[in-house]
Design an enzyme around this catalytic site. Structure first.
Site, PDB file in Angstrom:
ATOM      1  N   HIS A 115       0.813  -1.214   0.000  1.00  0.00           N
ATOM      2  CA  HIS A 115       0.000   0.000   0.000  1.00  0.00           C
ATOM      3  C   HIS A 115       0.850   1.268   0.000  1.00  0.00           C
ATOM      4  CE1 HIS A 115      -3.788   1.948   0.090  1.00  0.00           C
ATOM      5  NE2 HIS A 115      -4.438   0.982   0.693  1.00  0.00           N
ATOM      6  N   SER A 116       2.111   1.148   0.351  1.00  0.00           N
ATOM      7  CA  SER A 116       2.977   2.327   0.361  1.00  0.00           C
ATOM      8  C   SER A 116       3.279   2.825  -1.050  1.00  0.00           C
ATOM      9  CB  SER A 116       4.295   2.016   1.079  1.00  0.00           C
ATOM     10  OG  SER A 116       4.991   0.973   0.425  1.00  0.00           O
TER      11      SER A 116
END
Length: 490
Positions: free
Chosen positions: A151-152
């Site tokens: 998700h980063s």
């Protein structure tokens, strides 16, 4: 005389340092212990997947994006993470299993395999994404691709838009897919009425924002949801997640939407409230020794809230992302997610359409509030003042005191192909947050996929919850058709 090799090496190192990008606050948060989130998207295709074609396509598109061609490294001088460009070997990111194409229990195998990926971390020595290819025939598709992305790398809307930028219309291989617009035409009214309406909306905007932010702060400090069979317990954060999905008719949802003068979001939230009410009623009935759907076993005054995820900035757009990958542009990218806490009605309704009316009232009110944007800004401020750990603790507190994470993504309205492979369905999910239940609604053509990531220790029967959600849509459709029939009678 200067060594030309050394000079060229120094120039290359300087260019690499200049290309490095500091990790955004959200990126740092998504690498903390309690918020180490990944996106997993199960994509079905109508044909067998040609691995070589996929690799060639990725080399021309996805790997040209800065986040998909960088590793996250620690800056030794400042002690902070930075994105460092690297040369991508696509073979390192494609995992192709040697499977029997017509294997028995293929659906179960795919579910078990996808769920097992929630127990494995991505290799931080290379860009944080990978694609698993399963050339087996399931009940929904002739092959499966599973995308796992940290998700980063970006927020959900941006990543999905980026992946869609790699696709084309199945009917026209040269055209990008089109996403339905959510803009609704507003009726024209007189100047004086428009002035009064604007003043009223401004007042409601201020009042709703004050109330929502107060409740948000209370949730951080002490306000908790009722302990129900859906709510995670302390310490459940690191349990493996089970990934399940159910596909329903988008045409049925639109039928209900049009009859109720509502939106698709209103209908989906109504389904969620009705489905959860049915599920919890059965669970409490088992506890009481009366597990019947007709008897009300629900306790009174159940507080159950959903943390709805919002993309704060406008979407970059599929066309812009496609051009960005082709030109190897270093366009701005990031992770800008805000939360809005929405109360979900849990209880019985004589008229099932009342679930939609209650959902519509809640959503309409949230539209007149700055809660999601202010929650994002507050997290940014806390991170600057007190650091990553304090911010992660604050966000974790909000999640732990609520029950479910919810997101809704609008997909293409026509069939699309991924490097020549026509897509049958898409079921995205997120794991790594303390909720025992995260729900994602993904539309595609005339389908709506309800995708869940559940903690099997808390929710051992996720398909029962899927059944309850699907049955809720059936109830809505029957109620709408019955009402229409009654109105048509003389």
């Amino acid at each position: 005389m200067a060594n030309p090799i050394a000079i060229n090496g120094e120039k290359q190192n300087r260019r690499n340092r200049e290309a490095e990008v500091p990790a955004s606050p959200a990126t740092q948060l998504f690498h903390t212990t309690t918020l180490n989130c990944c996106i997993i998207a199960i994509v079905g295709c109508t044909t067998k997947i040609n691995v070589d074609v996929i690799k060639t396509g990725l080399e021309c598109t996805l790997v040209n994006h800065p986040r998909f061609s960088s590793i996250l490294a620690m800056d030794d001088k400042r002690g902070k993470k930075r994105w460092v460009p690297t040369k991508v070997n696509v073979d390192d990111h494609i995992i192709c299993l040697d499977l029997e194409p017509d294997m028995q229990s293929a659906d179960e195998f795919v579910e078990n395999y996808a769920s097992s990926l929630t127990t494995k971390s991505l290799d931080i020595s290379k860009p944080l994404w990978e694609i698993h290819i399963l050339n087996i025939k399931t009940s929904e598709a002739n092959s499966i691709a599973i995308l796992k992305i940290h998700h980063s790398l970006g927020d959900g809307i941006s990543i999905i838009s980026l992946v869609l930028a790699c696709t084309r219309k199945a009917s026209d291989p040269n055209s990008l897919p089109t996403i339905p617009s959510s803009n609704r035409t507003r009726p024209k009214i007189g100047f004086f009425r428009q002035l009064l309406l604007s003043a009223w909306l401004c007042l409601m905007f201020i009042l709703n924002t004050v109330v929502d932010i107060t409740l948000f702060l209370a949730t951080i400090l002490f306000l908790k949801d009722t302990d129900t069979p859906l709510k995670a317990k302390n310490g459940d954060t690191f349990n493996p997640r089970r990934l399940v999905h159910r596909t329903v008719s988008l045409d049925d949802i639109k039928l209900v939407k049009n009859a109720m003068n509502a939106t698709i979001n209103d209908v989906m939230m109504g389904m969620l409230q009705a489905g959860m009410s049915r599920y919890l009623n059965r669970k409490y009935g088992i506890i009481k020794g009366s597990a019947t759907n007709n008897k009300n076993n629900l306790p009174k005054n159940v507080r159950l809230r959903g943390a709805i995820m919002f993309n704060i900035r406008p979407s970059t757009g599929i066309k812009a992302l496609a051009e960005m990958m082709e030109k190897k542009s270093k366009a701005k990218w990031g992770n800008k997610i805000g939360y809005a806490l929405a109360p979900l009605f849990i209880g019985f309704q004589d008229n099932p359409l009342d679930y939609i009316r209650k959902a519509k009232a809640t959503i309409d009110r949230k539209k007149l509030s700055m809660e999601s944007k202010l929650s994002f800004s507050a997290a940014h401020i806390v991170l600057k003042l007190f650091g990553v750990k304090a911010t992660a603790a604050m966000i974790t507190r909000v999640i732990c005191n609520t029950t479910v994470s919810i997101s809704n993504v609008v997909g293409p309205q026509e069939e699309i192909s991924f490097f020549g492979h026509t897509m049958a369905f898409s079921a995205p999910a997120v794991y790594g947050v303390p909720h025992s239940l995260t729900i994602h609604f993904q539309s595609y053509c005339n389908k709506m996929t309800i995708s869940m990531a559940v903690d099997p220790e808390v929710i051992p029967d996720p398909y029962q919850l899927c059944d309850d959600l699907e049955e809720s849509l059936v109830m809505f459709k029957e109620a709408v058709l019955t009402t229409s029939t009654l109105h048509a009678l003389p």
